[in-house]
Design a protein around this motif. Structure first.
Motif, mmCIF file in Angstrom:
data_model
loop_
_atom_site.group_PDB
_atom_site.id
_atom_site.type_symbol
_atom_site.label_atom_id
_atom_site.label_comp_id
_atom_site.label_asym_id
_atom_site.label_seq_id
_atom_site.Cartn_x
_atom_site.Cartn_y
_atom_site.Cartn_z
ATOM 1 N N ALA A 1 185.432 60.338 54.611
ATOM 2 C CA ALA A 1 185.854 60.060 56.057
ATOM 3 C C ALA A 1 186.902 58.900 56.286
ATOM 4 O O ALA A 1 187.463 58.850 57.214
ATOM 5 C CB ALA A 1 184.467 59.499 56.551
ATOM 6 N N ALA A 2 186.880 58.107 55.368
ATOM 7 C CA ALA A 2 187.703 57.005 55.296
ATOM 8 C C ALA A 2 189.138 57.554 55.424
ATOM 9 O O ALA A 2 190.103 56.934 56.241
ATOM 10 C CB ALA A 2 187.573 55.878 54.288
ATOM 11 N N THR A 3 189.530 58.432 54.618
ATOM 12 C CA THR A 3 190.904 59.061 54.497
ATOM 13 C C THR A 3 191.002 59.550 55.708
ATOM 14 O O THR A 3 192.372 59.613 56.119
ATOM 15 C CB THR A 3 191.035 59.859 53.163
ATOM 16 N N LEU B 1 194.219 59.649 61.148
ATOM 17 C CA LEU B 1 194.230 59.545 62.617
ATOM 18 C C LEU B 1 194.740 58.308 62.926
ATOM 19 O O LEU B 1 195.774 58.299 64.036
ATOM 20 C CB LEU B 1 192.749 59.786 62.922
ATOM 21 N N LEU B 2 194.497 56.976 62.568
ATOM 22 C CA LEU B 2 194.900 55.651 62.949
ATOM 23 C C LEU B 2 196.477 55.860 62.768
ATOM 24 O O LEU B 2 197.219 55.249 63.703
ATOM 25 C CB LEU B 2 194.207 54.670 62.317
ATOM 26 N N GLN B 3 196.910 56.408 61.476
ATOM 27 C CA GLN B 3 198.491 56.171 61.301
ATOM 28 C C GLN B 3 199.151 57.000 62.284
ATOM 29 O O GLN B 3 200.252 56.634 62.586
ATOM 30 C CB GLN B 3 198.543 56.593 59.684
ATOM 31 N N CYS C 1 197.063 50.551 58.573
ATOM 32 C CA CYS C 1 195.831 50.395 57.787
ATOM 33 C C CYS C 1 196.052 51.195 56.424
ATOM 34 O O CYS C 1 197.398 51.885 56.164
ATOM 35 C CB CYS C 1 194.646 51.317 58.428
ATOM 36 N N GLU C 2 195.268 50.934 55.275
ATOM 37 C CA GLU C 2 195.456 51.358 54.065
ATOM 38 C C GLU C 2 193.958 51.565 53.270
ATOM 39 O O GLU C 2 193.099 51.062 53.525
ATOM 40 C CB GLU C 2 196.425 50.453 53.200
ATOM 41 N N ILE C 3 194.076 52.625 52.567
ATOM 42 C CA ILE C 3 193.010 52.906 51.878
ATOM 43 C C ILE C 3 192.785 51.768 50.581
ATOM 44 O O ILE C 3 193.638 51.549 50.079
ATOM 45 C CB ILE C 3 192.872 54.401 51.222
ATOM 46 N N GLY D 1 187.201 51.826 50.499
ATOM 47 C CA GLY D 1 187.082 51.614 52.041
ATOM 48 C C GLY D 1 188.545 51.726 52.722
ATOM 49 O O GLY D 1 189.458 52.244 51.989
ATOM 50 N N LEU D 2 188.436 51.316 54.019
ATOM 51 C CA LEU D 2 189.623 51.357 54.845
ATOM 52 C C LEU D 2 189.962 50.132 55.404
ATOM 53 O O LEU D 2 189.122 49.380 56.302
ATOM 54 C CB LEU D 2 189.702 52.462 55.866
ATOM 55 N N LEU D 3 191.060 49.347 55.002
ATOM 56 C CA LEU D 3 191.477 48.280 55.785
ATOM 57 C C LEU D 3 192.596 48.533 57.107
ATOM 58 O O LEU D 3 193.450 49.185 56.888
ATOM 59 C CB LEU D 3 192.131 47.448 54.901
ATOM 60 N N VAL D 4 192.042 48.113 58.137
ATOM 61 C CA VAL D 4 192.715 48.183 59.468
ATOM 62 C C VAL D 4 193.273 46.832 59.507
ATOM 63 O O VAL D 4 192.717 45.784 59.945
ATOM 64 C CB VAL D 4 191.878 48.508 60.660
ATOM 65 N N HIS D 5 194.759 46.384 59.397
ATOM 66 C CA HIS D 5 195.265 45.384 59.466
ATOM 67 C C HIS D 5 195.326 44.438 60.637
ATOM 68 O O HIS D 5 195.084 43.167 60.449
ATOM 69 C CB HIS D 5 196.781 45.334 58.806
ATOM 70 N N GLN D 6 195.258 45.056 61.761
ATOM 71 C CA GLN D 6 195.682 44.138 63.024
ATOM 72 C C GLN D 6 194.378 43.976 63.842
ATOM 73 O O GLN D 6 194.516 43.439 64.884
ATOM 74 C CB GLN D 6 196.831 44.936 63.896
#
Length: 399
Positions: A118-120, A125-127, A133-135, A155-160
């Motif tokens: 799900a994180a991938t 989608l976000l990219q 963001c990065e896995i 997890g998934l890190l959304v930077h901003q």
């Protein structure tokens, strides 16, 4: 405490005129953002609020600025609004302090391999929408957040993504509106009239356009649009600097956040700039009392400590509740009221009001001023509820 300019105006309920281009009902973050945007466009604005600036649902929010992608419409609104937040705050340390802003980023925590998939998918989608963001694999996750329990998948890190202190942000936005000429009146709106609002002290204030932006209290003024109470509990700890570094959210949060019925809790932690840890979240539909529900609070804390066991050693200093305004389809009402000429609605944001406040203000201003919007606005129009309203009326008439 209110800023000095606001405090001075709130101390006197008198206003310089009784006729405005726009009257805004409610001085939560949505109403204040609308006031700032409309005033910046040269309109004469009056904000009417009976209580503390940002003291309702705004004060009960976690203050996260987070892109949400449960559906394309939510993604469009939240990502556009985060762009506006970043543009407004910029790299100005003074503005950051005024809003208590922190670009801490969000880690969506995956408990197992299924959630990693799900994180991938979320990352993809976000990219596609230009969101950084990065896995994180397991080792990377624990390097960033060592207090998380063992055995998590990544997890998934959304930077901003970031956070603000919502009451201060509401005050900052209202102060911008006042500097652009807006006025504020401390009173309660008891009724909408044709081109005016009636106040609880008997006065009538005229406005060419009226914006209802007072959250769940909008039900007392526009009871022909469906809204539901969505109660939430929050807890904040004493100061523990660097206990966590990012906002931490379980990937299962999404299905809980948008559940249409029943009680639910989800793991959601924030590192406040003060060093405190903010703990959420919970949802209860149609509950209208403010008292702490020990059962729900306990369930929420158990969920939080199941992800971060050391939380149980921290000292809590305050717990409180608030009410989100929920619409039947989970999207806010932003636009013209379908049955009331010159009445506009900006409510129903549930738990995303802080994030989406600036985009809400912009697209509402665009509509009032007859300008094009950056994103499609039809999905937020209140008239999308017209078929349901007609059905409800037919059922009522058949009884």
């Amino acid at each position: 405490m209110p800023h000095l300019a606001i405090a001075a105006m709130m101390s006197d309920t008198m206003i310089d005129t009784t006729e405005f281009d726009v009257i805004i009902v409610g001085a939560g973050i949505i109403g204040c953002a609308c006031a700032a945007s409309l005033s910046a466009n040269g309109l004469a604005v009056c904000v009417i609020e009976p209580n503390t600036i940002g003291g309702g649902a705004t004060a009960a929010g976690m203050g996260h600025l987070v892109v949400m992608d449960d559906n394309p419409t939510e993604l469009a609104l939240s990502s556009y609004s985060l762009e506006l937040w970043r543009n407004m705050l910029g790299q100005d340390p003074q503005r950051h302090r005024a809003h208590e802003y922190s670009q801490c980023g969000t880690i969506w925590v995956a408990a197992d391999e299924e959630e990693m998939h799900a994180a991938t998918a979320k990352q993809r989608l976000l990219q596609e929408h230009g969101i950084s963001c990065e896995i994180l694999n397991q080792a990377q996750l624990y390097r960033l957040e060592p207090e998380l329990r063992t055995g998590l998948a990544g997890g998934l890190l959304v930077h901003q993504d970031g956070l603000v202190y919502p009451p201060k942000s509401a005050e900052c936005l209202l102060e911008r509106a006042i500097q652009a000429g807006a006025q504020i009146c401390q009173a309660k709106v008891t009724a909408l009239q044709d081109g005016a609002v009636m106040l609880d002290d008997g006065r009538s204030v005229r406005g060419r356009e009226i914006v209802v932006a007072n959250g769940i209290a909008a039900m007392s003024l526009i009871d022909d649009l469906p809204l539901r109470y969505k109660k939430g509990h929050l807890l904040i700890t004493d100061r523990y600097p660097n206990f966590i570094q990012h906002q931490l959210v379980e990937l299962a949060y999404i299905k809980n956040a948008h559940a249409s019925d029943g009680d639910s809790v989800a793991f959601n932690l924030q590192p406040r700039p003060t060093g405190q840890v903010f703990i959420g979240s919970s949802r209860q539909f149609d509950v209208q009392h403010k008292e702490i529900d020990i059962g729900i609070l306990s369930k929420m804390l158990r969920q939080a400590t199941s992800y971060v066991p050391a939380l149980s050693q921290l000292r809590a200093i305050r717990t409180w509740t608030g009410f989100r305004a929920a619409t039947p389809d989970g999207l806010p009402y932003i636009g013209a009221h379908p049955n009331r000429p010159h009445v506009w609605v900006a409510t129903g944001h549930e738990g995303l009001g802080i994030t989406t406040s600036l985009a809400t203000a912009e697209i509402l201003t665009n509509q009032i001023c007859g300008e094009a919007s950056k994103i499609p606005i039809q999905p937020y129009w209140p008239d999308r509820m017209l078929p349901k309203l007609t059905a409800l009326t037919s059922q009522s008439n058949s009884r």
